[in-house]
Design a protein around this motif. Structure first.
Motif, PDB file in Angstrom:
ATOM      1  N   GLU A  26       0.818  -1.199   0.000  1.00 30.91           N
ATOM      2  CA  GLU A  26       0.000   0.000   0.000  1.00 30.91           C
ATOM      3  C   GLU A  26       0.855   1.253   0.000  1.00 30.91           C
ATOM      4  O   GLU A  26       2.050   1.207   0.291  1.00 30.91           O
ATOM      5  CB  GLU A  26      -0.928   0.002   1.211  1.00 30.91           C
ATOM      6  N   THR A  28       0.986   3.673   1.946  1.00 32.01           N
ATOM      7  CA  THR A  28       1.533   4.169   3.217  1.00 32.01           C
ATOM      8  C   THR A  28       3.018   3.865   3.322  1.00 32.01           C
ATOM      9  O   THR A  28       3.695   4.378   4.208  1.00 32.01           O
ATOM     10  CB  THR A  28       0.808   3.525   4.410  1.00 32.01           C
ATOM     11  N   TYR A  31       5.539   6.588   4.061  1.00 35.45           N
ATOM     12  CA  TYR A  31       5.674   7.185   5.385  1.00 35.45           C
ATOM     13  C   TYR A  31       6.615   6.407   6.301  1.00 35.45           C
ATOM     14  O   TYR A  31       6.871   6.832   7.431  1.00 35.45           O
ATOM     15  CB  TYR A  31       4.302   7.291   6.042  1.00 35.45           C
ATOM     16  N   TYR A  32       7.108   5.271   5.825  1.00 33.55           N
ATOM     17  CA  TYR A  32       7.962   4.437   6.662  1.00 33.55           C
ATOM     18  C   TYR A  32       9.428   4.546   6.263  1.00 33.55           C
ATOM     19  O   TYR A  32       9.772   4.314   5.089  1.00 33.55           O
ATOM     20  CB  TYR A  32       7.580   2.964   6.534  1.00 33.55           C
TER      21      TYR A  32
END
Length: 124
Positions: A26, A28, A31-32
């Motif tokens: 995904e 997201t 953001y990691y």
């Protein structure tokens, strides 16, 4: 919860190269901060490389500096590890991981999401 899947491992002679990929499930992923770890047979899993969310910062274990390059393409939800000048001691299972907790980038316990690993075998 992001899911990670490594690919690109294989068997290679010493001095050769491989490019490992880690696909995230995904967006997201962006953001990691991300890391690569490896586990040699019969040994503990060790830190290999780290990259910040933007890709502007990268850090490496001393044993791989100058030979390994970590990179990411957030638009493709993908992390890479370019491995050059492979040595037999680079043999092991390579894992990508997403870092959630604050703290030193080389600490395995600060990474919460892990792939299943891809095997790299280097023959002399």
């Amino acid at each position: 919860q992001v899911q990670l899947e490594e690919s690109g491992g294989g068997w290679v002679q010493a001095g050769g190269s491989l490019r490992l990929s880690c696909a995230a499930s995904e967006s997201t992923f962006m953001y990691y901060p991300m890391g690569w770890f490896r586990q040699a047979p019969g040994k503990e899993r060790d830190f290999v490389a780290y990259i910040s969310t933007s890709g502007d910062t990268a850090n490496y274990a001393d044993s791989v500096k100058g030979r390994f390059t970590i990179s990411r393409v957030n638009a493709m939800n993908t992390l890479y590890l370019q491995i050059n000048s492979l040595k037999p001691e680079d043999t092991g299972a390579y894992y990508c991981a997403a870092k959630v907790s604050v703290g030193n980038y080389d600490r395995e316990n600060l990474y919460d999401y892990w792939g299943r690993g891809t095997q790299v075998t280097v023959s002399s």
